[in-house]
Design a protein around this motif. Structure first.
Motif, PDB file in Angstrom:
ATOM      1  N   VAL A 385       0.716  -1.251  -0.238  1.00 27.58           N
ATOM      2  CA  VAL A 385      -0.048   0.218  -0.150  1.00 27.58           C
ATOM      3  C   VAL A 385       1.351   1.112   0.081  1.00 27.58           C
ATOM      4  N   ILE A 386       0.674   2.325  -0.705  1.00 30.84           N
ATOM      5  CA  ILE A 386       1.400   3.587  -0.861  1.00 30.84           C
ATOM      6  C   ILE A 386      -0.132   5.042  -0.539  1.00 30.84           C
ATOM      7  N   ILE A 387       0.510   5.799   0.004  1.00 27.71           N
ATOM      8  CA  ILE A 387      -0.314   6.535  -0.457  1.00 27.71           C
ATOM      9  C   ILE A 387       0.248   7.978  -0.369  1.00 27.71           C
ATOM     10  N   ARG A 388      -0.394   9.142  -1.412  1.00 22.70           N
ATOM     11  CA  ARG A 388       0.169   9.947  -1.387  1.00 22.70           C
ATOM     12  C   ARG A 388      -0.687  10.850  -1.897  1.00 22.70           C
ATOM     13  N   ASP A 389       0.176  12.732  -1.943  1.00 18.51           N
ATOM     14  CA  ASP A 389      -0.678  13.453  -1.543  1.00 18.51           C
ATOM     15  C   ASP A 389      -1.010  14.479  -3.292  1.00 18.51           C
ATOM     16  N   PHE A 390      -1.639  15.478  -2.871  1.00 15.94           N
ATOM     17  CA  PHE A 390      -1.811  16.151  -4.542  1.00 15.94           C
ATOM     18  C   PHE A 390      -0.764  16.543  -5.486  1.00 15.94           C
ATOM     19  N   ARG A 391       0.870  17.180  -4.382  1.00 18.74           N
ATOM     20  CA  ARG A 391       1.936  16.559  -5.243  1.00 18.74           C
ATOM     21  C   ARG A 391       2.468  15.357  -5.971  1.00 18.74           C
ATOM     22  N   GLY A 392       1.938  14.743  -5.019  1.00 21.38           N
ATOM     23  CA  GLY A 392       2.539  13.523  -5.577  1.00 21.38           C
ATOM     24  C   GLY A 392       3.472  12.948  -4.356  1.00 21.38           C
ATOM     25  N   GLN A 393       3.503  13.318  -3.683  1.00 17.61           N
ATOM     26  CA  GLN A 393       4.384  13.292  -2.035  1.00 17.61           C
ATOM     27  C   GLN A 393       3.977  11.944  -1.165  1.00 17.61           C
ATOM     28  N   ASP A 478       0.231  -2.324 -15.138  1.00 16.24           N
ATOM     29  CA  ASP A 478       0.864  -0.854 -15.703  1.00 16.24           C
ATOM     30  C   ASP A 478       1.481   0.126 -14.862  1.00 16.24           C
ATOM     31  N   PHE A 479       0.158   0.579 -14.627  1.00 11.49           N
ATOM     32  CA  PHE A 479       0.158   2.057 -13.195  1.00 11.49           C
ATOM     33  C   PHE A 479       0.049   1.706 -11.642  1.00 11.49           C
ATOM     34  N   ASN A 480       0.321   0.758 -11.469  1.00 12.42           N
ATOM     35  CA  ASN A 480      -0.155   0.018  -9.873  1.00 12.42           C
ATOM     36  C   ASN A 480       1.016   0.305  -9.847  1.00 12.42           C
ATOM     37  N   ARG A 481       2.362   0.224 -10.595  1.00  9.78           N
ATOM     38  CA  ARG A 481       3.728  -0.217 -10.208  1.00  9.78           C
ATOM     39  C   ARG A 481       4.305  -0.524  -8.939  1.00  9.78           C
ATOM     40  N   VAL A 482       3.987   0.948  -7.963  1.00 11.81           N
ATOM     41  CA  VAL A 482       4.841   1.142  -6.650  1.00 11.81           C
ATOM     42  C   VAL A 482       3.846   0.683  -5.587  1.00 11.81           C
ATOM     43  N   ALA A 483       3.059   0.120  -5.541  1.00 15.21           N
ATOM     44  CA  ALA A 483       1.479  -1.260  -4.915  1.00 15.21           C
ATOM     45  C   ALA A 483       2.449  -2.413  -5.541  1.00 15.21           C
ATOM     46  N   HIS A 484       2.592  -3.108  -6.298  1.00 15.50           N
ATOM     47  CA  HIS A 484       2.959  -4.014  -6.583  1.00 15.50           C
ATOM     48  C   HIS A 484       4.386  -4.847  -6.420  1.00 15.50           C
ATOM     49  N   GLU A 485       5.360  -3.370  -6.503  1.00 16.68           N
ATOM     50  CA  GLU A 485       6.768  -3.998  -6.018  1.00 16.68           C
ATOM     51  C   GLU A 485       6.428  -3.578  -5.103  1.00 16.68           C
ATOM     52  N   LEU A 486       5.497  -3.019  -4.372  1.00 14.79           N
ATOM     53  CA  LEU A 486       6.018  -3.103  -2.724  1.00 14.79           C
ATOM     54  C   LEU A 486       5.685  -4.678  -1.808  1.00 14.79           C
ATOM     55  N   ALA A 487       4.787  -5.247  -2.542  1.00 19.14           N
ATOM     56  CA  ALA A 487       4.038  -6.464  -2.170  1.00 19.14           C
ATOM     57  C   ALA A 487       4.645  -7.506  -2.282  1.00 19.14           C
ATOM     58  N   ARG A 488       5.789  -7.485  -3.925  1.00 18.08           N
ATOM     59  CA  ARG A 488       6.513  -8.155  -4.136  1.00 18.08           C
ATOM     60  C   ARG A 488       7.140  -8.343  -3.670  1.00 18.08           C
ATOM     61  N   VAL A 502       8.104   9.408   4.205  1.00 21.39           N
ATOM     62  CA  VAL A 502       9.520   9.067   3.927  1.00 21.39           C
ATOM     63  C   VAL A 502       8.666   7.939   2.999  1.00 21.39           C
ATOM     64  N   SER A 503       9.848   8.135   1.884  1.00 18.97           N
ATOM     65  CA  SER A 503       9.098   6.876   0.385  1.00 18.97           C
ATOM     66  C   SER A 503      10.163   6.200   0.967  1.00 18.97           C
ATOM     67  N   PRO A 504       9.410   4.412   0.208  1.00 19.12           N
ATOM     68  CA  PRO A 504      10.470   3.683   0.905  1.00 19.12           C
ATOM     69  C   PRO A 504      11.502   3.653  -0.157  1.00 19.12           C
ATOM     70  N   LYS A 509      12.821   5.104  -7.415  1.00 19.33           N
ATOM     71  CA  LYS A 509      12.662   4.456  -8.899  1.00 19.33           C
ATOM     72  C   LYS A 509      11.395   5.129  -9.576  1.00 19.33           C
ATOM     73  N   LEU A 510      10.704   3.609  -9.472  1.00 20.31           N
ATOM     74  CA  LEU A 510       8.847   3.809  -9.582  1.00 20.31           C
ATOM     75  C   LEU A 510       8.233   5.016  -9.564  1.00 20.31           C
ATOM     76  N   LEU A 511       8.549   5.141  -7.776  1.00 20.02           N
ATOM     77  CA  LEU A 511       7.590   6.645  -7.728  1.00 20.02           C
ATOM     78  C   LEU A 511       8.355   8.383  -8.552  1.00 20.02           C
ATOM     79  N   HIS A 512       9.868   7.781  -8.399  1.00 22.38           N
ATOM     80  CA  HIS A 512       9.909   9.578  -9.785  1.00 22.38           C
ATOM     81  C   HIS A 512       9.347   9.115 -11.210  1.00 22.38           C
ATOM     82  N   LEU A 513       8.989   7.803 -11.630  1.00 22.92           N
ATOM     83  CA  LEU A 513       8.853   7.647 -13.039  1.00 22.92           C
ATOM     84  C   LEU A 513       6.699   8.008 -13.159  1.00 22.92           C
TER      85      LEU A 513
END
Length: 516
Positions: A385-393, A478-488, A502-504, A509-513
């Motif tokens: 699971v990942i939670i981000r705000d309106f800035r993408g942080q 393909d656009f849910n890669r961050v949550a998928h990578e955390l689960a993996r 803080v960012s995991p 790198k996926l968050l930057h993309l």
């Protein structure tokens, strides 16, 4: 009851059988003759002899018999009552239909206990209990006698879905997801005065008490119980139907179950039907050709999947010293066919069914992305699971290994639930949830709380009501890669971790993309 028979007789007597085609006779029988007793059969138990007499009149009309005239019935009525896909004509078995309709009335009383009808019956026949444990009683009405007969069907085809376990007796009730019995087969051991399933659940952690399970049950049943998912809200236990994944009673499914041949006779019937009785053993290709010559492609479909299920069972026996019974192997094959056809429906959806990429949420809104990883090798499932705000942080994130190996839908539901609970801990009031599980998203939006993991959906819906505003959407993997990578990551490293503010490191790198 005789009036029903007379109505059917008058309908059949008024038709000119010689002037009708085979198709015309079929339509008239199904649309008129078989529809006449439907209302009566939904309220009262029709004597089996009367059902046979009505079927006899319809059968005589079909073969063109008049009065005392004798005609040859070239096909047995039992075969003609099979579905067209199984080589029959889809005529009704009236006794099975009668029991299925009465079972439906019993299911309504069970699933709608607050209805006026249910309250009346409860006050009269099961004041201090539930309808499944009710008795026929002294001097009952014929309506209750009929419904009580249908309850036998409900009892055979239903089981408990574990919520908080307070209504389920450990040794007497059916609550395990193990086909054929659905009951605990471990020998009873001294445990509490009232051995309910709630005593096996830790209300603080919302998990099963592993030590208690190991002390009471055989090892394979411990594994089965641990594979039952628990909702964080621990809702009330519920009776569900085992004949389909939705857990809802269907008259059509129950009629098939009441008319199907017994498992012990299945092999004999198949051999006789396809002309291999007494013949030399056939290899798979020859048997498949026999099926194609004697039946239809649906039979071949069942043959191929059943053969794989038998081979899978053989591998379990040879390499893992474990195996399933014949009925469980058959159920596995049928369920795989059903799952494949359900998946085909979702594959037919176009690109417009979901967002094309990950987007930042509006100002003041927080976006929750969740995903689950379910393994086929028996390893425990995991979620991200990942939670981000309106800035993408990144506001918060988590990865977690679940207590056991759950199904894909259960794992995805638990991932969404974990994201919502994390948002509540952070006092976030406006959220958008995105998941790559279309079926789970649709069930939450429709508030479909049926089936084996409906309690998880129910818990999610109740949690969402506490937010100021919320939305839930389907997003491509393909656009849910961050949550998928955390689960993996949790699945591969067997870790449970939470990040706040803080960012995991594993997904930077996926968050930057995603932010580009």
């Amino acid at each position: 009851m005789v009036e029903v028979k007379e109505k059917v007789r008058r309908k059949l007597a008024g038709w000119k059988g010689k002037l009708l085609s085979i198709g015309g006779k079929e339509i008239l029988i199904k649309a008129v003759a078989q529809a006449v007793p439907t209302y009566t059969m939904s309220c009262f138990l029709i004597p089996k002899g009367l059902c046979e007499e009505i079927e006899g009149m319809i059968r005589n009309f079909w073969w063109g018999q008049r009065k005392e005239e004798k005609k040859i019935a070239w096909v047995s009525w039992e075969k003609m009552c099979r579905a067209k896909a199984d080589g029959g004509l889809g005529f009704r078995n009236f006794h099975a239909f009668n029991l299925a309709m009465l079972a439906k009335q019993g299911w309504r009383l069970l699933s709608n206990p607050k209805s006026l009808c249910a309250k009346v019956y409860k006050a009269r026949y099961y004041t201090n209990g539930d309808i499944l444990n009710s008795k026929l009683g002294c001097n009952p009405s014929y309506t209750w006698r009929s419904i009580f007969k249908g309850l036998e069907v409900v009892q055979k085809g239903s089981r408990w879905r574990v919520g908080n376990g307070r209504l389920i007796h450990i040794w007497e009730d059916k609550w395990l997801p193990t086909p054929t019995t659905y009951k605990v087969i471990s020998p009873p051991r001294p445990f509490d005065d009232f051995p309910m399933v709630s005593a096996l659940i830790d209300v603080d952690t919302k998990r099963w008490k592993v030590d208690t399970l190991k002390s009471l049950f055989l090892p394979f049943e411990v594994e089965t119980i641990l594979n039952i998912p628990l909702s964080y809200s621990l809702l009330e236990d519920k009776i569900i139907w085992v004949g389909n994944k939705r857990g809802e009673f269907l008259v059509k499914v129950r009629i098939v179950a009441l008319t199907v041949i017994s498992p012990s006779d299945r092999d004999v019937v198949l051999r006789r039907r396809y002309g291999v009785c007494g013949a030399e053993p056939l290899d798979f290709s020859d048997l498949a050709l026999k099926f194609l010559e004697a039946s239809n492609p649906k039979d071949l479909e069942i043959l191929v999947v059943a053969a794989w299920a038998i081979w899978h069972n053989r591998n379990l026996k040879v390499f893992e010293s474990d195996s399933q019974g014949a009925e469980q192997t058959w159920d596995l094959a049928i369920s795989m066919i059903y799952d494949f056809k359900e998946a085909e429906k979702f594959c037919s959806l176009g690109p417009a069914a979901c967002d094309i990429c990950w987007r930042k949420p509006p100002d003041g809104v927080f976006k929750i992305n969740s995903d689950g990883a379910a393994a086929d090798d028996g390893r425990r499932s995991s979620i991200g699971v990942i939670i981000r705000d309106f800035r993408g942080q990144v506001v918060a994130a988590l990865c977690r290994v679940l207590p056991s190996c759950f199904t894909v839908d259960e794992t995805e539901g638990l991932a969404i639930e974990a994201g919502i609970l994390l948002a509540k801990e952070l006092d976030l009031n406006q959220i958008i949830i995105e998941s790559d599980s279309l079926s789970t998203v649709q069930r939450i939006l429709s508030k479909d709380c049926s089936g084996g993991f409906g309690h998880i959906v129910n818990g999610i819906v109740s949690f969402l009501d506490g937010f100021m505003s919320w939305q839930i959407r389907h997003l491509k993997r393909d656009f849910n890669r961050v949550a998928h990578e955390l689960a993996r990551f949790a699945h591969c490293n067997n870790v449970c971790q939470v990040w706040r503010g803080v960012s995991p490191p594993v997904v930077r790198k996926l968050l930057h993309l995603d932010g580009l």
